[in-house]
Enzyme design. Structure first.
Site, mmCIF file in Angstrom:
data_model
loop_
_atom_site.group_PDB
_atom_site.id
_atom_site.type_symbol
_atom_site.label_atom_id
_atom_site.label_comp_id
_atom_site.label_asym_id
_atom_site.label_seq_id
_atom_site.Cartn_x
_atom_site.Cartn_y
_atom_site.Cartn_z
ATOM 1 N N CYS A 101 -50.866 27.254 -34.771
ATOM 2 C CA CYS A 101 -49.431 26.380 -34.431
ATOM 3 C C CYS A 101 -48.658 24.714 -35.312
ATOM 4 C CB CYS A 101 -49.585 25.574 -33.136
ATOM 5 S SG CYS A 101 -47.284 24.591 -32.732
ATOM 6 N N GLU A 144 -42.342 30.694 -28.960
ATOM 7 C CA GLU A 144 -42.203 29.886 -29.160
ATOM 8 C C GLU A 144 -41.038 29.399 -27.646
ATOM 9 O OE1 GLU A 144 -41.890 28.565 -32.202
ATOM 10 O OE2 GLU A 144 -43.140 29.947 -33.159
ATOM 11 N N HIS A 147 -42.385 26.335 -26.512
ATOM 12 C CA HIS A 147 -42.137 25.431 -26.854
ATOM 13 C C HIS A 147 -40.795 24.678 -26.187
ATOM 14 C CE1 HIS A 147 -44.875 24.642 -30.303
ATOM 15 N NE2 HIS A 147 -44.576 25.994 -30.502
#
Ligand code: NI
Length: 181
Positions: A101, A144, A147
């Protein structure tokens, strides 16, 4: 043509990576198009294959990623920009694989993810996107979208002994491919 800006990438420990991001009220707004262009520039500069808005200090539900369907090379896979994304899990099956990441620089971890999902959202032109994804494609979308809920991949790991520095990953015969998201 508005010049694009490479933005600073937030790193693990910053509160913006721990909080849920807000929905984008107008996906077609000029400010969102500008943010998208900056994120593309930032992601490419960092040699990432995916990026979420909180990683550039914008707490908004917006992600982008290269939709990698093996064996296509990551950077040549089409770029998907997804605003206000929604994920549906289509299987109970999970698979472990290595993730990196951009907000957790220098580390890699072995992370279980669902192998088959569908996802939807809109793009910056307001067009609906709805797709199914498997394998690495499904993994990147889950990473993603996490997040946007304030979750980083180490929180998804079940065995923290498999969290390691990339510089030590040679001991595990890992591929040298750069696939940070
Ligand atoms: Ni990430």
């Amino acid at each position: 043509m508005v010049p694009m800006t490479i933005r600073k990438i937030s790193r693990m420990g910053h509160p913006i990576l721990r909080q849920p991001a807000a929905p984008v009220e107008d996906p077609t707004a000029d400010s969102i198009k500008r943010l998208v262009l900056d994120m593309i520039e930032t992601m490419e500069d960092a040699q990432g294959v995916g990026l979420a808005a909180p990683q550039v200090y914008e707490s908004l539900r917006l992600v982008m990623f290269h939709a990698i369907e093996e064996p296509v090379a990551p950077e040549s896979a089409p770029l998907i920009i997804l605003i206000n994304p929604q994920i549906d899990i289509l299987t109970d099956e999970m698979e472990e694989d290595w993730e990196g990441c951009l907000s957790v620089p220098g580390l890699r971890g072995l992370v279980p993810r669902y192998t088959h999902i569908s996802y939807s959202g809109v793009d910056p032109d307001g067009h609906l996107i709805a797709r199914e994804a498997r394998g690495f494609h499904a993994r990147v979308v889950q990473h993603e979208c996490d997040h946007l809920d304030g979750i980083l991949y180490p929180q998804r790991m079940t065995d923290l002994s498999r969290l390691m520095f990339e510089s030590e990953s040679r001991h595990w015969d890992l591929p040298a491919v750069d696939d940070k998201v």
